[in-house]
Design a protein around this motif. Structure first.
Motif, mmCIF file in Angstrom:
data_model
loop_
_atom_site.group_PDB
_atom_site.id
_atom_site.type_symbol
_atom_site.label_atom_id
_atom_site.label_comp_id
_atom_site.label_asym_id
_atom_site.label_seq_id
_atom_site.Cartn_x
_atom_site.Cartn_y
_atom_site.Cartn_z
ATOM 1 N N TYR A 141 0.803 -1.235 0.000
ATOM 2 C CA TYR A 141 0.000 0.000 0.000
ATOM 3 C C TYR A 141 0.832 1.280 0.000
ATOM 4 O O TYR A 141 0.289 2.365 -0.189
ATOM 5 N N PHE A 142 2.152 1.185 0.180
ATOM 6 C CA PHE A 142 2.981 2.381 0.028
ATOM 7 C C PHE A 142 2.894 2.926 -1.390
ATOM 8 O O PHE A 142 3.193 4.092 -1.643
ATOM 9 N N ARG A 143 2.472 2.098 -2.333
ATOM 10 C CA ARG A 143 2.352 2.534 -3.731
ATOM 11 C C ARG A 143 1.093 3.354 -3.980
ATOM 12 O O ARG A 143 0.990 4.015 -5.008
ATOM 13 N N ASP A 144 0.138 3.310 -3.072
ATOM 14 C CA ASP A 144 -1.114 4.037 -3.263
ATOM 15 C C ASP A 144 -0.842 5.535 -3.399
ATOM 16 O O ASP A 144 -0.339 6.172 -2.471
ATOM 17 N N GLY A 145 -1.122 6.064 -4.579
ATOM 18 C CA GLY A 145 -0.922 7.483 -4.846
ATOM 19 C C GLY A 145 0.528 7.862 -5.102
ATOM 20 O O GLY A 145 0.853 9.043 -5.171
ATOM 21 N N ARG A 146 1.404 6.857 -5.215
ATOM 22 C CA ARG A 146 2.825 7.119 -5.468
ATOM 23 C C ARG A 146 3.307 6.185 -6.574
ATOM 24 O O ARG A 146 2.687 5.171 -6.849
ATOM 25 N N GLU A 147 4.440 6.526 -7.137
ATOM 26 C CA GLU A 147 5.078 5.641 -8.112
ATOM 27 C C GLU A 147 5.658 4.433 -7.380
ATOM 28 O O GLU A 147 6.144 4.574 -6.260
ATOM 29 N N LYS A 148 5.641 3.263 -8.023
ATOM 30 C CA LYS A 148 6.230 2.097 -7.357
ATOM 31 C C LYS A 148 7.757 2.151 -7.378
ATOM 32 O O LYS A 148 8.410 1.572 -6.521
ATOM 33 N N LYS A 149 8.314 2.881 -8.332
ATOM 34 C CA LYS A 149 9.766 3.042 -8.407
ATOM 35 C C LYS A 149 10.041 4.452 -8.906
ATOM 36 O O LYS A 149 9.452 4.900 -9.891
ATOM 37 N N SER A 150 10.936 5.156 -8.210
ATOM 38 C CA SER A 150 11.272 6.507 -8.641
ATOM 39 C C SER A 150 12.746 6.781 -8.350
ATOM 40 O O SER A 150 13.356 6.170 -7.480
ATOM 41 N N ILE A 151 13.283 7.703 -9.126
ATOM 42 C CA ILE A 151 14.653 8.155 -8.931
ATOM 43 C C ILE A 151 14.573 9.559 -8.338
ATOM 44 O O ILE A 151 13.988 10.458 -8.941
ATOM 45 N N LEU A 152 15.138 9.718 -7.155
ATOM 46 C CA LEU A 152 15.144 11.025 -6.504
ATOM 47 C C LEU A 152 16.501 11.683 -6.704
ATOM 48 O O LEU A 152 17.540 11.028 -6.579
ATOM 49 N N PRO A 178 24.683 9.306 5.834
ATOM 50 C CA PRO A 178 24.437 9.872 4.499
ATOM 51 C C PRO A 178 24.365 8.782 3.431
ATOM 52 O O PRO A 178 25.116 7.807 3.460
ATOM 53 N N LEU A 179 23.433 8.985 2.515
ATOM 54 C CA LEU A 179 23.310 8.095 1.364
ATOM 55 C C LEU A 179 24.416 8.393 0.361
ATOM 56 O O LEU A 179 25.029 9.458 0.406
ATOM 57 N N LYS A 180 24.619 7.437 -0.547
ATOM 58 C CA LYS A 180 25.609 7.609 -1.610
ATOM 59 C C LYS A 180 24.896 7.598 -2.953
ATOM 60 O O LYS A 180 23.798 7.047 -3.088
ATOM 61 N N ASP A 181 25.530 8.176 -3.944
ATOM 62 C CA ASP A 181 24.997 8.177 -5.295
ATOM 63 C C ASP A 181 24.702 6.749 -5.733
ATOM 64 O O ASP A 181 25.502 5.841 -5.498
ATOM 65 N N ASN A 182 23.545 6.543 -6.347
ATOM 66 C CA ASN A 182 23.086 5.252 -6.873
ATOM 67 C C ASN A 182 22.664 4.255 -5.804
ATOM 68 O O ASN A 182 22.482 3.077 -6.113
ATOM 69 N N ASP A 183 22.470 4.686 -4.552
ATOM 70 C CA ASP A 183 21.899 3.799 -3.552
ATOM 71 C C ASP A 183 20.479 3.441 -3.950
ATOM 72 O O ASP A 183 19.806 4.201 -4.664
ATOM 73 N N VAL A 184 20.017 2.281 -3.470
ATOM 74 C CA VAL A 184 18.655 1.819 -3.742
ATOM 75 C C VAL A 184 17.968 1.553 -2.406
ATOM 76 O O VAL A 184 18.470 0.787 -1.576
ATOM 77 N N ILE A 185 16.818 2.192 -2.222
ATOM 78 C CA ILE A 185 15.995 2.023 -1.024
ATOM 79 C C ILE A 185 14.739 1.269 -1.419
ATOM 80 O O ILE A 185 14.107 1.585 -2.430
#
Length: 81
Positions: A10-21, A65-72
């Protein structure tokens, strides 16, 4: 820096299932949750590059801190019977 965020159930409700921030250097996983408006209390599994960082929340990985190209990947509690 670019970080990929994958949402499940249900986290996808109203959001993209995959996105690049596109995030500022030094952004933490906790700040990503704030940005996508998901409360930490709602998250059952929080994977960072395939490793659950909520298993031992005391180690502070949510504030590293996150790093470039990390995946959550974020999963809510699963119910059913």
């Amino acid at each position: 820096m670019k970080v990929e965020v994958r949402l499940f159930a249900y986290f996808r409700d109203g959001r993209e299932k995959k996105s690049i921030l596109d995030l500022a250097e030094g952004t933490t996983p906790r700040e990503v949750l704030d940005a996508i408006k998901i409360d930490l209390d709602e998250v059952s599994i929080f994977l960072l590059n395939g490793r659950d960082i909520l298993l031992n929340e005391a180690d502070g990985k949510l504030d590293n801190p996150l790093k470039d190209n990390d995946v959550i990947a974020l999963f809510p509690p699963v119910g059913g019977g």
